[in-house]
Write an enzyme that holds these catalytic residues in place. Structure first.
Site, short mmCIF file in Angstrom:
data_model
loop_
_atom_site.label_atom_id
_atom_site.label_comp_id
_atom_site.label_asym_id
_atom_site.label_seq_id
_atom_site.Cartn_x
_atom_site.Cartn_y
_atom_site.Cartn_z
CG ASN A 4 -7.55 -4.07 -2.62
OD1 ASN A 4 -8.43 -3.22 -2.75
ND2 ASN A 4 -7.77 -5.26 -2.09
CE LYS B 277 -4.82 -3.66 0.81
NZ LYS B 277 -5.06 -2.39 1.43
CG ASP C 291 -2.19 -0.85 0.92
OD1 ASP C 291 -2.17 -1.61 -0.07
OD2 ASP C 291 -3.17 -0.75 1.68
CG HIS D 139 -3.87 -6.79 4.92
ND1 HIS D 139 -3.44 -5.82 5.76
CD2 HIS D 139 -5.07 -6.34 4.44
CE1 HIS D 139 -4.31 -4.83 5.79
NE2 HIS D 139 -5.31 -5.13 4.99
NE ARG D 140 -6.31 -4.47 8.89
CZ ARG D 140 -5.10 -4.13 9.29
NH1 ARG D 140 -4.38 -4.97 10.01
NH2 ARG D 140 -4.58 -2.97 8.96
CG ASP E 234 -8.94 -2.05 9.67
OD1 ASP E 234 -10.08 -2.25 9.18
OD2 ASP E 234 -8.06 -1.39 9.10
CD GLU F 66 -8.09 -4.22 2.87
OE1 GLU F 66 -9.19 -4.11 3.46
OE2 GLU F 66 -7.09 -3.54 3.18
#
Ligand code: DC
Length: 695
Positions: free
Chosen positions: A99, A443, A52, A409-410, A337, A365
């Site tokens: 993204n 990311k 990012d 990613h998360r 998040d 995402e």
């Protein structure tokens, strides 16, 4: 870049140690944009280096900002940005933003404003998912200002074209209205961009609907203040940007230090709460209880579930508190998040957890509510999900399978915590966990799995080993390295240890046939294999020996010292220590017989002497080293004979080894064969029948 299709985590049992967090994504991209708009240069310390931020840096470069990364040995890198001072340097650009919502939304607003007053044409696009993430509310806020915005795909979504003629003006007499209930990034984008429009008068932004994710807007206000812009705010409804009286309003503070990422901290806070149960805590450096990031409030939620968290400026220490964890009911609007991490902590609770206020998960995402529900169910949890909530009842029986990560990613980082299933108090299991497309963590946290596995401990027996033995020049080094890379495992090139022992003996004036003396040197071998960007390089006693190690003369030296039982004994423990999670590929002569007799897969690689001599010849010639193929063949055969006939660990296949003759196979075919054999033996054999593995 080659992407590992799947990473298998062995069952993990405890964790302790220190993690240094990468910089905050939210702060990094805001600072980059502000530094890019400011006059003068800004030195950014602790910048996150990830997908990012890469797209943001590339975009700033394309717009004419100066971007320079200063990397000095032994020091943390510093990124220097020389800004535009509010003046466009290029009149058109086509920017690809991956993204990264934190790049797309603010750049759209900024370039819309700049193109309207200074003229130009700018196209913004991203990956397919980016084109499904809404931006219509921002476009609707910008158009009444007079900005010309074309939606090049589906209306309301990127890609966008922002264009205008020089000399145009912005209509800022009326308050600018923006919806705040889908994404706070629209408000953030306007706050970052509209100082550009404050030359003659102040600018007012009004939020419509209840503003979500307020802590992210606080980060925006905080960063604007660092760049000299004091925004006045009335509650969360009305924001006033002061008149800049004709000057460029953004003032570079010269230097900015980016905090560690508080959302990334959540995985390690959870790790401590779940697995730091032998006294030593999980220590997190880079972010502390005084963080300006809203996700630091995750600490309160983790404590409510049972975590014991202490902290100070720039550090946190986490231990298990209450165990098992307790389920909670929480409105997570303030930590959208990090709340995902609570959903995985819920697996280790003794009662259900209900997280609400998370409608924004659906436009991140991926649709994170759907994704989380699907994968937690796959692990055995009972999950109920709605438009803006998720409720998780921990598994009464854990299951394992290939967990999907949705290019999010998360998802990948959260799901990795399922590997601690042996600790689950209510229904302990002993299952490995397969994370598909693990490198999507790039990311925000490219080294996440390395960091996790450097703190986590597995039982040795649960860490898989593949051994690849065979004669010299059979290609086992290349094969082992590629198999290790494809699986994301550690690599042991045991020959390098014997080679290094030989070099060290010669350097110390010791005869390569003096067993006790060489063994003493081998036992204290100060050898370092490069990791990450230094992969493939080797240092002996602090001196780089990458090239020397591969010389034919060094191979002959190794063949002599390796025949000495005392030397083999001296190197035994060092080799065993390479067995670390997630797994080990070990290549040598006796990996399957002496070192790892219990290895789950053993390969004995052969090729005809003629073929091996031809390969070695090609290798040497390509390095500009003169060589004669007949001499090479004679050398190889002599070395084979010595390795085969010595009394200490003679070269021979383990009884349960699979023979692979690669005389007529290319390296890719050999790699595919080994991976196929491995998949047949892995616990995921069923789950991956159709999954994309290389080969
Ligand atoms: O694989 P290589 O060419 O780097 O190995 C160099 C020498 O070390 C080789 O002659 C055999 C010896 N060796 C060994 O005896 N046992 C091992 N596990 C690896 C190498």
């Amino acid at each position: 870049m080659y992407r590992i299709p799947a990473l298998d985590l062995p069952p993990l049992r405890s964790a302790d140690g220190t993690v240094h967090l990468p910089g905050s994504k939210s702060i990094s991209n805001r600072v980059l944009l502000l530094a890019g708009l400011a006059e003068g240069s800004t030195a950014v310390h602790g910048l996150l280096d990830s997908d990012d931020t890469q797209v943001m840096l590339a975009a700033l470069g394309a717009l004419g900002c100066g971007v320079r990364r200063d990397e000095r040995a032994g020091q943390a890198p510093v990124t220097h940005i020389t800004g535009l001072g509010g003046r466009l340097r290029v009149s058109s650009a086509s920017l690809f933003l991956g993204n990264a919502g934190t790049a797309m939304r603010p750049l759209a607003a900024t370039l819309a404003v700049l193109a309207t007053t200074q003229g130009g044409r700018f196209d913004l696009s991203g990956v397919a998912r980016m084109h499904e993430r809404p931006i219509g509310d921002l476009v609707d806020a910008l158009r009444p200002l007079g900005c010309a915005i074309d939606e090049l795909g589906t209306p309301g979504y990127p890609p966008l074209r922002l264009h205008g003629q020089a000399g145009g003006s912005l209509n800022t007499r009326q308050p600018i209205r923006v919806r705040g209930d889908v994404s706070s990034q629209f408000l953030t984008a306007l706050l970052l961009a509209l100082p550009l429009a404050t030359a003659d008068s102040e600018v007012v932004i009004e939020v419509q609907g209840e503003l979500i994710s307020k802590p992210y807007v606080e980060i925006t206000l905080n960063m604007l203040a660092r760049f000299g812009i004091e925004v006045q705010r009335d509650g969360w409804q009305r924001f006033t940007l002061p008149c800049s009286q004709g000057r460029s309003p953004y003032r570079s503070p010269g230097r900015v230090d980016v905090e560690g990422d508080a959302s990334s901290a959540s995985y390690f806070i959870a790790l401590g709460a779940i697995a730091a149960h032998r006294g030593a805590p999980v220590r997190i450096e880079g972010v502390g209880l005084d963080s300006i990031q809203g996700d630091i409030r995750f600490v309160d939620a983790a404590r409510a579930m049972g975590a014991d968290v202490r902290g100070g400026p720039n550090w946190l220490e986490v231990r298990r508190g209450r165990w098992p964890l307790t389920g909670i009911t929480l409105d997570c609007n303030h930590i959208p998040d990090a709340a995902m991490t609570l959903a995985v902590m819920a697996l280790y609770a003794d009662s259900p957890t209900r997280l609400s206020g998370i409608a924004s998960w659906r436009v991140k995402e991926t649709d994170r509510i759907a994704a989380m529900a699907t994968e937690l169910q796959a692990l055995g949890a009972v999950v109920q999900a709605g438009d803006d909530f998720i409720e998780i009842t921990p598994p009464s029986q854990w299951r394992t399978g290939a967990l999907r990560t949705y290019d999010d990613h998360r998802m990948a980082m959260c799901l990795s915590l399922a590997a601690f299933n042996p600790l689950a108090a209510t229904a302990p299991a002993n299952l490995p966990v397969r994370i598909l497309d693990p490198q999507c963590v790039a990311k925000t946290f490219p080294d996440y799995f390395e960091a996790l596995l450097s703190l986590a401990r597995a039982d040795l027996a649960d860490i898989p080993v593949i051994t690849i033995d065979g004669p010299t020049a059979s290609g086992k080094g290349t094969l082992a390295a590629e198999v290790a890379q494809a699986l994301g495992w550690h690599l042991l090139d045991s020959g390098a240890l014997y080679r290094a022992a030989g070099l060290a003996a010669v350097a110390d004036g010791v005869s390569p046939d003096d067993g006790p003396a060489v063994a003493a040197i081998a036992a204290r071998l100060d050898l370092r294999f490069g990791q990450g960007e230094e992969q493939g390089r080797t240092w002996l006693r602090g001196r780089e020996v990458t090239h020397e190690l591969r010389l034919e003369s060094t191979g002959l030296l190794a063949s002599r010292v390796s025949a000495l039982p005392a030397v083999r004994q001296a190197l035994h423990g060092l080799q065993l220590a390479f067995r670390r999670a997630p797994g080990l590929v070990a290549d040598g002569r006796d990996m399957g017989t002496a070192l790892f007799p219990g290895a789950r897969l053993k390969i004995f690689l052969t090729a005809s002497a003629g073929e091996r001599a031809a390969r070695r010849h090609k290798q040497l010639i390509s390095k500009g080293i003169a060589a004669n193929i007949d001499d090479l063949r004679a050398d190889l055969e002599a070395r084979d004979a010595r390795d085969r006939n010595r009394s200490a660990s003679p070269l021979k296949p383990a009884e349960d080894a699979l023979l692979l003759d690669n005389s007529h196979l290319g390296i890719e075919q050999s790699v595919s064969q080994v991976l196929a054999w491995w998949q047949q033996r892995s616990p995921f054999a069923q789950a991956t029948a159709g999954a994309a593995l290389p080969g």
